[in-house]
Design an enzyme around this catalytic site. Structure first.
Site, PDB file in Angstrom:
ATOM      1  N   GLN A 274      -5.839  -1.485   9.252  1.00  0.00           N
ATOM      2  CA  GLN A 274      -4.970  -2.926   8.764  1.00  0.00           C
ATOM      3  C   GLN A 274      -5.586  -4.632   9.432  1.00  0.00           C
ATOM      4  O   GLN A 274      -5.713  -4.830  10.969  1.00  0.00           O
ATOM      5  CB  GLN A 274      -3.219  -2.997   9.206  1.00  0.00           C
ATOM      6  CG  GLN A 274      -2.662  -4.420   8.331  1.00  0.00           C
ATOM      7  CD  GLN A 274      -3.653  -4.449   6.718  1.00  0.00           C
ATOM      8  OE1 GLN A 274      -3.251  -3.380   5.972  1.00  0.00           O
ATOM      9  NE2 GLN A 274      -3.944  -5.199   5.866  1.00  0.00           N
TER      10      GLN A 274
ATOM     11  N   LYS B  63       0.539  -1.181   0.142  1.00  0.00           N
ATOM     12  CA  LYS B  63      -0.012  -0.011  -0.394  1.00  0.00           C
ATOM     13  C   LYS B  63       0.442   1.352  -0.339  1.00  0.00           C
ATOM     14  O   LYS B  63       0.600   2.454  -0.688  1.00  0.00           O
ATOM     15  CB  LYS B  63      -1.316  -0.222   1.322  1.00  0.00           C
ATOM     16  CG  LYS B  63      -1.856  -1.491   0.655  1.00  0.00           C
ATOM     17  CD  LYS B  63      -2.844  -1.383   1.758  1.00  0.00           C
ATOM     18  CE  LYS B  63      -3.544  -2.838   1.956  1.00  0.00           C
ATOM     19  NZ  LYS B  63      -4.611  -3.360   3.799  1.00  0.00           N
TER      20      LYS B  63
ATOM     21  N   ASP C  37     -11.021   2.219   2.515  1.00  0.00           N
ATOM     22  CA  ASP C  37     -11.361   1.084   2.221  1.00  0.00           C
ATOM     23  C   ASP C  37     -13.193   0.066   1.588  1.00  0.00           C
ATOM     24  O   ASP C  37     -12.855  -0.411   1.096  1.00  0.00           O
ATOM     25  CB  ASP C  37     -11.168  -0.103   3.893  1.00  0.00           C
ATOM     26  CG  ASP C  37      -9.773  -0.857   3.671  1.00  0.00           C
ATOM     27  OD1 ASP C  37      -9.281  -1.393   2.803  1.00  0.00           O
ATOM     28  OD2 ASP C  37      -9.249  -1.137   5.102  1.00  0.00           O
TER      29      ASP C  37
END
Ligand code: NAP
Length: 286
Positions: free
Chosen positions: A98, A54, A121
């Protein structure tokens, strides 16, 4: 027949170069620097490697990124306080936590604390519903990446028999919904689907998306010639190599197109995350 490979890695790089870098330059001209924050609890090595990818894609696109690390022992309350601080910080446009999280932390509570306009997300109820109608919001990254990789490969799913294996909240269900909005005839299979029905659906599939989390569950012998296969699963074998939910060698003999693992859906998920961060920044700039 040997399938053509859909390289998510190559498609993601083209998106970064041709679409994301120009959008970041436009934002920079307006004195906006898009920024992503990743909250990472503990030391999970698989998570650490996903986070590195990422950071790499963010840097390539010109998006600033920061990883905020906390010990696994952080309390839920302390974590929510950190998220609220980020919500209030105008220099941060996107934040993700995460996953997986330790058992003492309620994932739903964490996700619903993130400001939906920074939920890059796309996990919140605001972003992960009515997919396609509210175009301005931030769709979940893996389904968005799958749709993008099909579109960039010239696949139009309208009027095709699409089978989605798996009905999770972050992959199976939203990707099925996105396919429906595009005019596909969608069948969703899950753990309660009777085996005969599943076998029949697999044989009839023109496009198959597999997101079950079981290594090499689907084999080419179960499919029809010419099928387009998107493999979402990712697993590490004992020898350290990676495989998907689809048995690649047998499936590439019958499929017309297939996404590999690694280098398929993974990079498309990450590029979608970076795109969502840019979209979030554009919304604040407008
Ligand atoms: P998940 O939450 O565990 O969901 C798995 C789904 O598969 C469930 O809906 C389950 O049905 C269904 N299922 C299980 N066995 C099945 C079978 N034999 N036939 C049909 N359906 C079956 O998993 P997920 O989060 O969707 O992830 C799936 C896989 O994708 C995992 O390997 C994960 O690591 C990977 N993944 C990859 C990316 C990426 O960027 N590459 C992103 C996300 C996930 P029930 O609902 O009935 O239990």
């Amino acid at each position: 027949m040997t399938a053509q490979i859909i390289s998510g890695r190559d498609i993601a790089q083209k998106i970064i170069q041709k679409e994301l870098i120009p959008r970041v330059r436009m934002l920079n001209k307006k004195s906006v620097q898009p920024k992503l924050v990743v909250i990472f609890l503990g030391e999970n090595s698989a998570s650490a490697s996903y986070i590195r990818q990422k950071e790499k894609f963010a840097a390539q696109a010109g998006v600033a990124s920061e990883v905020l690390k906390f010990p696994e022992s952080i309390s839920e309350e302390e974590l929510l306080v950190e998220i609220k601080k980020i919500n209030a910080d105008d220099s941060i446009h996107g934040v993700i936590v995460q996953l997986p999280l330790p058992d003492h932390i309620n994932v739903d509570k964490v996700i619903s604390t993130i400001d939906p306009t920074k939920d890059v997300d796309g996990f919140s109820d605001e972003n992960n519903s009515d997919l396609d109608i509210r175009k301005s919001l931030l769709p979940p990254c893996t389904p968005k990446g799958i749709i993008t990789m099909l579109e960039k490969s010239g696949v139009n799913v309208a009027e095709k028999r699409v089978v989605v294996m798996g009905r999770s909240r972050i992959v199976g269900r939203p990707v099925a919904e996105m396919m429906l909005f595009r005019g596909a005839m969608v069948k969703v299979l899950h753990s309660k689907t009777p085996p005969q029905e599943a076998a029949q659906a697999l044989k009839e599939a023109e496009v198959l998306v597999v997101a079950v989390g079981k290594p090499e569950l689907v084999r080419g012998e179960q499919l029809s010639r010419g099928v387009i296969v998107i493999d979402v699963g990712i697993h590490r074998r004992e020898d350290g190599s990676l495989c998907g939910d689809v048995h690649f060698e047998s499936t590439k003999k019958v499929a017309s197109l297939i996404s590999p693992v690694p280098g398929g859906v993974g990079p498309m998920t990450v590029v979608s995350l970076i795109e969502n961060t840019i979209t979030a920044a554009e919304q604040t700039a407008n």
